[in-house]
Design an enzyme around this catalytic site. Structure first.
Site: not given
Ligand code: NDP
Length: 284
Positions: A69, A90, A105, A129-130, A132
């Site tokens: 992405k 995306n 998204d 804050a990833g 999504a």
């Molecule tokens: P990223 O890897 O970019 O971000 C992951 C985020 O999740 C970070 O903020 C991370 O926090 C946080 N995180 C992970 N594990 C934990 C935990 N145990 N406790 C608290 N925070 C946690 O991933 P994406 O943002 O790309 O994707 C996230 C989800 O969104 C995925 O499951 C994906 O399938 C879903 N998604 C769904 C879409 C839809 O259309 N329904 C579209 C796009 C994504 P930290 O920064 O602190 O590590």
């Protein structure tokens, strides 16, 4: 009679668990479009060649999923407004010979949210804050939310997103470090899990004080699989309205079809096909 289909698709790796192809081809069939959506496993090393191939074959565009992405941006000719703000793409759209990066998204989330609650003037809490989380925070702010609260474990990422919302949109924003079970403030209207917690595990619960999920809240999840997450079940048990990740997945795909083909696809057909391949509907 033409035997030449219009081509679109998705580049990601691993790609075998990505259900998007099922709903996109169902939408094409329902609209009577002679178009194909190909789910392609593309490694990071092969991304540049895959994009050259898509250009050479005249694809109308393609989705980019993990891990491309951000990397895809170097291979494009321009970015749409929200993709530039979010810093991730995306959905790539071929326009007059150029490949333009868009981000559908967050637009998908807002479209799904609008069916239940208008974003204007709301206080939206974004957990994560990833990719999504960034897309959702930016798009709800652009759609008129009054305040965005970003909750994240990684402080730099969370603070950066809150700052982006303040500096580049009309909304206010604040950051809350995620150090213990998060209690949703009473001022919030919407809380969305934009972390990966719950993906593939129906019992995994995001670190939240479930008793703060009041009946007045719209509780949303980005997790599409399984759609019936522990977090949404907890919210439904407490009387809150819920929005599952299938709504966002369908809507972001529908926005992509609008960008590529200029038609509005049948969302119900797309959702029904996804539910068929992924499992049952959400709790309410
Ligand atoms: P990223 O890897 O970019 O971000 C992951 C985020 O999740 C970070 O903020 C991370 O926090 C946080 N995180 C992970 N594990 C934990 C935990 N145990 N406790 C608290 N925070 C946690 O991933 P994406 O943002 O790309 O994707 C996230 C989800 O969104 C995925 O499951 C994906 O399938 C879903 N998604 C769904 C879409 C839809 O259309 N329904 C579209 C796009 C994504 P930290 O920064 O602190 O590590």
């Amino acid at each position: 009679m033409s035997f030449l289909s219009v081509l679109s698709g998705s580049f990601s790796t691993p790609a075998d668990g990505n259900p998007t192809v099922a709903m996109m081809e169902a939408a094409y069939a329902a609209a009577g479009l002679d178009a194909r959506y190909l789910n392609v496993d593309v490694s990071s090393a092969n991304l540049a060649d895959a994009i050259i191939g898509a250009r050479a074959m005249g694809w109308v565009g393609f989705n980019c999923s993990m891990p491309h992405k951000v990397a895809v941006i170097d291979h494009l000719d321009g970015l749409g407004e929200s993709a530039e703000l979010i810093g991730a793409v995306n959905c790539v759209v071929a326009r007059d010979g150029d490949l333009i990066g868009e981000n559908t998204d967050g637009k998908g989330f807002v479209e799904a949210m609008r069916e239940l609650r208008h974003p204007g003037g709301t206080h939206v809490v974004v957990l994560g804050a990833g990719g999504a989380g960034r897309a959702i925070a930016v798009e709800v702010a652009l759609a008129g939310a009054a305040r965005v609260t970003v909750v994240n474990r990684n402080v730099a990422r969370g603070e950066g997103l809150a700052r982006l919302v303040v500096e580049r949109t009309e909304a206010d924003a604040d950051f809350q470090p995620w150090t213990s079970a998060y209690a949703v403030p009473t001022s919030a209207d919407v809380v969305v899990n934009a972390t990966s917690v719950g993906l593939g595990d129906p019992e995994e619960l995001v670190n939240i004080d479930v008793d703060s999920l009041r009946p007045e809240l719209l509780v949303a999840d980005v997790i599409p699989n399984p759609p019936h997450t522990a977090y949404l079940r907890a919210a439904a048990q407490r009387g809150a309205q819920t929005l599952d990740g299938l709504g966002m997945l369908v809507a972001q795909g529908a926005v992509a079809i609008e960008l590529w083909h200029g038609i509005s696809p049948d969302r119900d057909v797309m959702r029904a096909r996804l539910s068929q391949v992924l499992g049952p509907e959400s709790p309410n």
